[in-house]
Design a protein around this motif. Structure first.
Motif, PDB file in Angstrom:
ATOM      1  N   ASP A  22      44.384 -92.608  64.379  1.00 27.17           N
ATOM      2  CA  ASP A  22      45.110 -93.063  65.396  1.00 27.17           C
ATOM      3  C   ASP A  22      44.057 -93.388  66.422  1.00 27.17           C
ATOM      4  OD1 ASP A  22      47.770 -92.704  64.616  1.00 27.17           O
ATOM      5  OD2 ASP A  22      48.105 -90.801  65.673  1.00 27.17           O
ATOM      6  N   ASN A  23      43.176 -92.741  66.658  1.00 26.96           N
ATOM      7  CA  ASN A  23      41.787 -93.068  67.389  1.00 26.96           C
ATOM      8  C   ASN A  23      41.357 -94.412  67.102  1.00 26.96           C
ATOM      9  OD1 ASN A  23      42.161 -90.657  68.796  1.00 26.96           O
ATOM     10  ND2 ASN A  23      40.543 -89.805  67.692  1.00 26.96           N
ATOM     11  N   VAL A  66      48.198 -89.436  53.381  1.00 28.10           N
ATOM     12  CA  VAL A  66      46.959 -89.838  53.175  1.00 28.10           C
ATOM     13  C   VAL A  66      46.848 -91.303  52.906  1.00 28.10           C
ATOM     14  CG1 VAL A  66      44.954 -89.442  51.886  1.00 28.10           C
ATOM     15  CG2 VAL A  66      46.096 -87.436  52.854  1.00 28.10           C
ATOM     16  N   GLN A  67      47.911 -91.742  51.842  1.00 26.04           N
ATOM     17  CA  GLN A  67      47.878 -93.004  51.721  1.00 26.04           C
ATOM     18  C   GLN A  67      48.099 -94.035  52.610  1.00 26.04           C
ATOM     19  OE1 GLN A  67      46.834 -94.507  48.699  1.00 26.04           O
ATOM     20  NE2 GLN A  67      46.362 -92.435  48.217  1.00 26.04           N
ATOM     21  N   GLN A  68      48.875 -93.521  53.626  1.00 25.73           N
ATOM     22  CA  GLN A  68      49.133 -94.309  54.817  1.00 25.73           C
ATOM     23  C   GLN A  68      47.813 -94.363  55.804  1.00 25.73           C
ATOM     24  OE1 GLN A  68      52.580 -92.992  56.956  1.00 25.73           O
ATOM     25  NE2 GLN A  68      52.589 -94.789  58.492  1.00 25.73           N
ATOM     26  N   ALA A  69      47.372 -93.430  55.954  1.00 23.16           N
ATOM     27  CA  ALA A  69      46.151 -93.113  56.866  1.00 23.16           C
ATOM     28  C   ALA A  69      45.263 -94.125  56.164  1.00 23.16           C
ATOM     29  CB  ALA A  69      45.497 -91.933  56.752  1.00 23.16           C
ATOM     30  N   ILE A  70      44.794 -94.121  54.932  1.00 25.69           N
ATOM     31  CA  ILE A  70      43.842 -95.237  54.116  1.00 25.69           C
ATOM     32  C   ILE A  70      44.313 -96.468  54.679  1.00 25.69           C
ATOM     33  CG2 ILE A  70      42.912 -96.141  52.164  1.00 25.69           C
ATOM     34  CD1 ILE A  70      43.160 -93.120  51.261  1.00 25.69           C
ATOM     35  N   GLU A  71      45.518 -96.875  54.508  1.00 24.21           N
ATOM     36  CA  GLU A  71      46.060 -98.359  54.689  1.00 24.21           C
ATOM     37  C   GLU A  71      45.911 -98.696  56.166  1.00 24.21           C
ATOM     38  OE1 GLU A  71      50.080 -98.755  53.223  1.00 24.21           O
ATOM     39  OE2 GLU A  71      49.494 -97.942  51.227  1.00 24.21           O
ATOM     40  N   SER A  72      46.278 -97.661  56.964  1.00 26.62           N
ATOM     41  CA  SER A  72      46.092 -98.180  58.439  1.00 26.62           C
ATOM     42  C   SER A  72      44.463 -98.399  58.920  1.00 26.62           C
ATOM     43  CB  SER A  72      46.668 -96.910  59.331  1.00 26.62           C
ATOM     44  OG  SER A  72      47.989 -96.880  59.037  1.00 26.62           O
TER      45      SER A  72
END
Length: 84
Positions: A22-23, A66-72
């Motif tokens: 997010d940051n 975690v997968q979503q964080a990696i993609e973002s």
């Protein structure tokens, strides 16, 4: 007197990774809207920190979060690269 934890959400590796990503999103948006050497460097620093945080979370779990964080993170890295 005991110390009271004021955090509403406990910081586990996954939530820490999500917060870091997010940051990054905010930093990249700022760099794109105000393209200076400083804002670009701040976004790159945020990406570096988030990468470490995401790697730690991935070591703990391969969850959809975690997968979503990696993609973002990858999307924001690409957006920042388009500025350079």
């Amino acid at each position: 007197m005991t110390k009271v934890d004021s955090s509403l959400q406990s910081q586990n590796p996954i939530s820490s990774a999500q917060n870091s990503v997010d940051n990054v999103h905010q930093a990249v948006n700022h760099a794109l809207s105000h393209p200076t050497a400083q804002t670009t460097e701040e976004a790159q620093n945020a990406i570096s920190k988030a990468k470490n945080s995401v790697d730690q979370a991935f070591d703990q779990s391969d969850s959809p979060a975690v997968q979503q964080a990696i993609e973002s993170l990858e999307e924001d890295k690409a957006r920042l690269t388009s500025l350079e």
